[in-house]
Design a protein around this motif. Structure first.
Motif, PDB file in Angstrom:
ATOM      1  N   ALA A 198      53.285  49.218  42.552  1.00  0.00           N
ATOM      2  CA  ALA A 198      54.835  49.220  42.065  1.00  0.00           C
ATOM      3  C   ALA A 198      55.681  48.184  42.886  1.00  0.00           C
ATOM      4  O   ALA A 198      56.220  46.935  42.177  1.00  0.00           O
ATOM      5  CB  ALA A 198      55.418  50.169  41.493  1.00  0.00           C
ATOM      6  N   PRO A 199      55.642  48.385  44.237  1.00  0.00           N
ATOM      7  CA  PRO A 199      56.543  47.472  44.914  1.00  0.00           C
ATOM      8  C   PRO A 199      56.052  46.255  45.198  1.00  0.00           C
ATOM      9  O   PRO A 199      56.736  45.268  45.636  1.00  0.00           O
ATOM     10  CB  PRO A 199      56.487  48.246  46.281  1.00  0.00           C
ATOM     11  CG  PRO A 199      56.011  49.797  46.046  1.00  0.00           C
ATOM     12  CD  PRO A 199      55.079  49.644  44.880  1.00  0.00           C
ATOM     13  N   ALA A 200      54.900  45.858  44.644  1.00  0.00           N
ATOM     14  CA  ALA A 200      54.167  44.589  44.946  1.00  0.00           C
ATOM     15  C   ALA A 200      55.122  43.455  44.319  1.00  0.00           C
ATOM     16  O   ALA A 200      55.325  42.300  44.727  1.00  0.00           O
ATOM     17  CB  ALA A 200      52.639  44.435  44.521  1.00  0.00           C
ATOM     18  N   SER A 201      55.421  43.945  43.016  1.00  0.00           N
ATOM     19  CA  SER A 201      56.046  42.712  42.251  1.00  0.00           C
ATOM     20  C   SER A 201      57.483  42.290  42.863  1.00  0.00           C
ATOM     21  O   SER A 201      57.755  40.941  42.839  1.00  0.00           O
ATOM     22  CB  SER A 201      56.437  43.167  40.777  1.00  0.00           C
ATOM     23  OG  SER A 201      57.217  44.435  41.043  1.00  0.00           O
ATOM     24  N   ALA A 202      58.125  43.231  43.702  1.00  0.00           N
ATOM     25  CA  ALA A 202      59.394  42.904  44.194  1.00  0.00           C
ATOM     26  C   ALA A 202      59.195  42.088  45.309  1.00  0.00           C
ATOM     27  O   ALA A 202      60.087  41.331  45.772  1.00  0.00           O
ATOM     28  CB  ALA A 202      60.162  44.304  44.710  1.00  0.00           C
ATOM     29  N   LEU A 203      57.817  42.070  45.952  1.00  0.00           N
ATOM     30  CA  LEU A 203      57.630  41.039  47.138  1.00  0.00           C
ATOM     31  C   LEU A 203      57.016  39.806  46.602  1.00  0.00           C
ATOM     32  O   LEU A 203      56.547  38.998  47.449  1.00  0.00           O
ATOM     33  CB  LEU A 203      56.744  41.828  47.904  1.00  0.00           C
ATOM     34  CG  LEU A 203      57.219  43.029  48.676  1.00  0.00           C
ATOM     35  CD1 LEU A 203      56.182  43.955  49.439  1.00  0.00           C
ATOM     36  CD2 LEU A 203      58.500  42.869  49.510  1.00  0.00           C
ATOM     37  N   GLY A 204      56.843  39.732  45.343  1.00  0.00           N
ATOM     38  CA  GLY A 204      56.249  38.342  44.864  1.00  0.00           C
ATOM     39  C   GLY A 204      54.813  38.705  44.837  1.00  0.00           C
ATOM     40  O   GLY A 204      54.039  37.458  44.978  1.00  0.00           O
ATOM     41  N   ILE A 205      54.308  39.592  45.110  1.00  0.00           N
ATOM     42  CA  ILE A 205      52.562  39.807  45.030  1.00  0.00           C
ATOM     43  C   ILE A 205      52.261  40.251  43.709  1.00  0.00           C
ATOM     44  O   ILE A 205      52.718  41.114  43.066  1.00  0.00           O
ATOM     45  CB  ILE A 205      52.197  40.732  46.027  1.00  0.00           C
ATOM     46  CG1 ILE A 205      52.801  40.235  47.604  1.00  0.00           C
ATOM     47  CG2 ILE A 205      50.566  41.065  45.931  1.00  0.00           C
ATOM     48  CD1 ILE A 205      52.520  41.433  48.710  1.00  0.00           C
ATOM     49  N   GLN A 206      51.082  39.625  43.185  1.00  0.00           N
ATOM     50  CA  GLN A 206      50.527  39.916  41.933  1.00  0.00           C
ATOM     51  C   GLN A 206      49.415  41.273  42.220  1.00  0.00           C
ATOM     52  O   GLN A 206      48.658  40.923  42.869  1.00  0.00           O
ATOM     53  CB  GLN A 206      49.966  39.045  41.166  1.00  0.00           C
ATOM     54  CG  GLN A 206      49.302  39.189  39.857  1.00  0.00           C
ATOM     55  CD  GLN A 206      48.581  37.739  39.156  1.00  0.00           C
ATOM     56  OE1 GLN A 206      48.778  36.596  39.871  1.00  0.00           O
ATOM     57  NE2 GLN A 206      47.864  37.922  38.343  1.00  0.00           N
ATOM     58  N   ALA A 207      49.778  42.071  41.388  1.00  0.00           N
ATOM     59  CA  ALA A 207      48.852  43.356  41.715  1.00  0.00           C
ATOM     60  C   ALA A 207      48.138  43.857  40.496  1.00  0.00           C
ATOM     61  O   ALA A 207      48.874  43.817  39.294  1.00  0.00           O
ATOM     62  CB  ALA A 207      49.740  44.685  42.309  1.00  0.00           C
ATOM     63  N   SER A 208      46.852  44.144  40.549  1.00  0.00           N
ATOM     64  CA  SER A 208      45.980  44.330  39.555  1.00  0.00           C
ATOM     65  C   SER A 208      45.421  45.831  39.790  1.00  0.00           C
ATOM     66  O   SER A 208      44.702  46.113  40.813  1.00  0.00           O
ATOM     67  CB  SER A 208      45.043  43.339  39.199  1.00  0.00           C
ATOM     68  OG  SER A 208      43.981  43.177  40.187  1.00  0.00           O
ATOM     69  N   ILE A 209      45.168  46.522  38.511  1.00  0.00           N
ATOM     70  CA  ILE A 209      44.543  47.848  38.391  1.00  0.00           C
ATOM     71  C   ILE A 209      43.573  48.021  37.641  1.00  0.00           C
ATOM     72  O   ILE A 209      43.668  47.642  36.510  1.00  0.00           O
ATOM     73  CB  ILE A 209      45.687  49.139  38.344  1.00  0.00           C
ATOM     74  CG1 ILE A 209      46.848  49.008  39.271  1.00  0.00           C
ATOM     75  CG2 ILE A 209      44.708  50.362  38.555  1.00  0.00           C
ATOM     76  CD1 ILE A 209      46.432  49.151  40.788  1.00  0.00           C
ATOM     77  N   SER A 210      42.259  48.324  38.033  1.00  0.00           N
ATOM     78  CA  SER A 210      41.168  48.563  37.116  1.00  0.00           C
ATOM     79  C   SER A 210      40.405  49.868  37.439  1.00  0.00           C
ATOM     80  O   SER A 210      40.138  50.023  38.623  1.00  0.00           O
ATOM     81  CB  SER A 210      40.332  47.346  37.196  1.00  0.00           C
ATOM     82  OG  SER A 210      39.054  47.484  36.651  1.00  0.00           O
ATOM     83  N   VAL A 211      40.579  50.686  36.310  1.00  0.00           N
ATOM     84  CA  VAL A 211      39.954  51.958  36.601  1.00  0.00           C
ATOM     85  C   VAL A 211      39.020  52.372  35.595  1.00  0.00           C
ATOM     86  O   VAL A 211      39.300  52.293  34.524  1.00  0.00           O
ATOM     87  CB  VAL A 211      40.963  53.271  36.788  1.00  0.00           C
ATOM     88  CG1 VAL A 211      40.191  54.658  36.651  1.00  0.00           C
ATOM     89  CG2 VAL A 211      41.909  53.113  37.880  1.00  0.00           C
ATOM     90  N   GLU A 212      37.470  52.475  35.843  1.00  0.00           N
ATOM     91  CA  GLU A 212      36.442  52.670  34.974  1.00  0.00           C
ATOM     92  C   GLU A 212      35.661  53.796  35.160  1.00  0.00           C
ATOM     93  O   GLU A 212      35.160  53.736  36.419  1.00  0.00           O
ATOM     94  CB  GLU A 212      35.658  51.294  34.641  1.00  0.00           C
ATOM     95  CG  GLU A 212      36.461  50.061  33.942  1.00  0.00           C
ATOM     96  CD  GLU A 212      35.535  49.158  34.013  1.00  0.00           C
ATOM     97  OE1 GLU A 212      34.219  49.179  34.083  1.00  0.00           O
ATOM     98  OE2 GLU A 212      36.047  48.180  33.565  1.00  0.00           O
ATOM     99  N   GLY A 213      35.454  54.865  34.511  1.00  0.00           N
ATOM    100  CA  GLY A 213      34.232  55.885  34.756  1.00  0.00           C
ATOM    101  C   GLY A 213      34.750  57.139  35.828  1.00  0.00           C
ATOM    102  O   GLY A 213      34.104  57.848  36.167  1.00  0.00           O
ATOM    103  N   ALA A 214      36.169  57.000  35.966  1.00  0.00           N
ATOM    104  CA  ALA A 214      36.675  57.924  36.924  1.00  0.00           C
ATOM    105  C   ALA A 214      36.864  59.559  36.289  1.00  0.00           C
ATOM    106  O   ALA A 214      36.916  60.081  37.263  1.00  0.00           O
ATOM    107  CB  ALA A 214      37.959  57.452  37.617  1.00  0.00           C
ATOM    108  N   GLU A 215      36.557  59.518  35.168  1.00  0.00           N
ATOM    109  CA  GLU A 215      36.742  60.800  34.570  1.00  0.00           C
ATOM    110  C   GLU A 215      35.518  61.933  35.233  1.00  0.00           C
ATOM    111  O   GLU A 215      35.942  63.002  35.149  1.00  0.00           O
ATOM    112  CB  GLU A 215      36.580  60.814  33.246  1.00  0.00           C
ATOM    113  CG  GLU A 215      37.449  59.653  32.503  1.00  0.00           C
ATOM    114  CD  GLU A 215      37.334  58.524  32.390  1.00  0.00           C
ATOM    115  OE1 GLU A 215      36.098  57.951  32.921  1.00  0.00           O
ATOM    116  OE2 GLU A 215      38.305  57.542  32.238  1.00  0.00           O
TER     117      GLU A 215
END
Length: 441
Positions: A325-342
C-alpha cells in the motif's frame, strides 16, 4: 518409506548418542581389524621365535652334548657303530608333539642322521639359507612352499611344516647342522594362545570404554536438552512479551491516532462538499484530505510491521496488498498476483508474508524502483513467492548493512521452515527474491 519411519531415521541421525555409538562402533571395528592384523603378525613372529628357541635348545642341550669328537667324525664318515651309539643316546629325547622330523647335516650336504633311516648317507646338498647358517652360525628357517626349500624326498609325508636349523660344533671342531621340522599347526595353536589374551584386552578395553562413556553422554545430552528447553522457554516468553507489547502499541495507535485521522478525513471531505465554498478553499480541503488518507495508509502499513496480522492462506492476497500500500505514495507501481495459495497451510502463508514483507520493505526504502511485482503461485506441490523490482539493485558484497542483516534473517527463517530462498541482484539490474517451500500433503 512411511513418514513414521522417516521421522525415526531423522531422530536417530540427529541424536548425539546414536552418533557417538555409531562412530564408536566404526572405530571399534577399524581398531579391531587393525589390531588383529598387527597382533597376528606379532603372534606369528613370537610363535616362530619360540620354535627357533626350542630347536636351539635341542641342538645345544640334547644333540651337541651327545656328539663327542670321535662320534661326530664317525657320523660324518657314515660309521654304522657311531650312528647306532648316537641313536641310542638321544632316543626319546627328541619326542616332541610339534617336532615332526629331524636331520643332522654335514657341511657337504649329506644327511648323517635322521629319524628316517633310509635317507641317512644321501647327499641332497644345502639350500642357500642352510649354507649361510653353516658359515655364520646361529639359526635359520625355511617355510614350506618357499622356492628355496630342500628336496621333496626330505619333506615327503609332512604337511604344513616349517624347517628350522641350528649349527652345532663337536669338541674337535667338526661342524654339523641340526634341523627340525615343526608343524605349523602347532605354531598356529601357539599363535592363538599368544594372540587371544591380547585381543581380549584390546577389544574388551574399547567395549568397556564405550559402555562407560555412553551413560555419561546420555546424562550430558539430557542436561543439554534441558538447558536448551529452558532457553527456548525463556526466548518464547520474551517473544510473547514483546508480541504483547507490540499488540498494545498497535491497538492504541489504531484506536487513537488512526481513528482520529479517519474522522478528520471524513469531516474535511464533508466540508469540501459545501456548495458555498470558493474553489480555492475546496481545492485546499481536498488536498488536505488526500494527505490525511496517505498518512492513514502509511500508519496502517506501520501497524502491520509493528504487529503483523494473523495470516491465513485464503487471505494472503489481501495481506500482501496491505504490504504494498505505501508504494503508491512513493510513486511506485505495485502489482499483486496470487494463484493456488489455497493449498498452503497457514504457517506457509505466514512464511510467504514475512519474506514478502522484508523484500518489499527493502525495495521501497533502497531500490529506487518504479515497479514492484509480488507473485505467489502453487502447483499443489511447491509454493513459490517472487518479489521483483526494477530498481538500482546491488552487488552481494555491497549491500547496505541493514539489508544484509535482513537477508540473513530471511535465509535463517526460510531454512528453519524447510524452504529455499534465492536473491538475485546486480548493480543497475534490479532485484529478484524467490522463495520455494514444499506444500504439506
Amino acid at each position: 518409506m512411511p513418514s513414521g519411519r522417516r521421522h525415526l531415521i531423522r531422530s536417530l541421525v540427529k541424536s548425539p548418542i546414536a552418533r557417538f555409538l555409531a562412530i564408536g562402533f566404526v572405530t571399534l571395528v577399524i581398531l579391531t581389524l587393525g589390531t588383529n592384523i598387527l597382533a597376528t603378525q606379532a603372534a606369528n613372529r613370537e610363535a616362530l621365535a619360540e620354535a627357533q628357541t626350542i630347536n636351539e635348545v635341542l641342538a645345544t642341550s640334547v644333540v651337541n652334548p651327545a656328539l663327542p669328537s670321535g662320534m661326530a667324525m664317525g657320523l660324518v664318515k657314515g660309521n654304522a657303530g657311531s650312528l647306532d651309539r648316537f641313536d641310542r643316546i638321544i632316543a626319546g629325547r627328541l619326542d616332541l608333539d610339534s617336532l615332526k622330523r629331524t636331520y643332522i647335516w654335514s657341511e657337504q650336504g649329506v644327511v648323517v642322521y635322521s629319524d628316517r633311516t633310509e635317507l641317512i648317507g644321501r647327499d641332497f646338498g644345502l639350500t642357500p639359507e642352510q649354507q649361510r647358517v653353516f658359515d655364520e652360525g646361529g639359526t635359520g628357517q625355511l617355510v614350506e612352499g618357499d622356492p628355496s626349500t630342500t628336496a621333496p624326498a626330505l619333506t615327503a609325508g609332512t604337511d604344513n611344516i616349517v624347517q628350522i636349523f641350528t649349527r652345532i660344533e663337536a669338541p674337535n671342531g667338526t661342524k654339523l647342522l641340526f634341523e627340525g621340522y615343526y608343524s605349523l599347526d602347532g605354531i598356529e595353536q601357539r599363535r592363538q594362545q599368544i594372540y587371544e589374551p591380547f585381543n581380549f584386552i584390546t577389544v574388551g578395553a574399547l567395549v568397556l570404554l564405550l559402555l562407560l562413556v555412553a551413560p555419561i553422554l546420555v546424562v550430558l545430552t539430557r542436561q543439554v536438552k534441558v538447558a536448551a528447553f529452558e532457553r527456548e522457554r525463556l526466548l518464547r516468553g520474551g517473544l510473547e512479551a514483546s508480541d504483547a507489547e507490540r499488540r498494545r502499541i498497535a491497538r492504541d495507535l489504531h484506536d487513537g491516532v488512526v481513528q482520529d485521522l479517519a474522522g478528520t478525513s471524513f469531516s474535511i471531505a464533508a466540508a469540501a462538499r459545501e456548495p458555498d465554498l470558493s474553489p480555492n478553499v475546496k481545492t485546499s480541503l481536498m488536498s488536505a484530505n488526500q494527505a490525511i488518507r496517505d498518512t492513514l495508509k502509511s500508519l496502517r502499513a506501520l501497524l502491520a510491521e509493528i504487529h503483523p496480522p494473523e495470516i491465513h492462506a485464503d487471505r494472503l492476497a489481501a495481506a500482501l496488498a496491505d504490504l504494498t500500500a505505501p508504494a503508491s505514495a512513493l510513486g511506485i507501481q505495485a502489482s499483486i498476483s496470487v494463484e493456488g495459495a489455497e493449498t498452503a497451510t497457514d504457517q506457509q502463508a505466514a512464511l510467504v508474508w514475512r519474506v514478502a514483507q522484508e523484500a518489499v520493505r527493502n525495495a521501497l526504502r533502497h531500490a529506487q524502483a518504479s515497479t514492484i511485482a509480488v507473485t505467489v503461485r502453487s502447483d499443489g506441490k511447491v509454493l513459490v513467492l517472487e518479489v521483483v523490482d526494477d530498481g538500482i539493485g546491488f552487488a552481494a558484497d555491497a549491500a547496505p548493512a541493514s539489508d544484509r542483516y535482513g537477508l540473513r534473517g530471511m535465509t535463517s527463517l526460510v531454512k528453519d521452515s524447510g524452504g529455499r530462498l534465492r536473491v538475485d541482484s546486480a548493480a543497475g539490474e534490479g532485484t529478484a527474491v524467490r522463495l520455494e517451500v514444499a506444500v504439506d500433503e
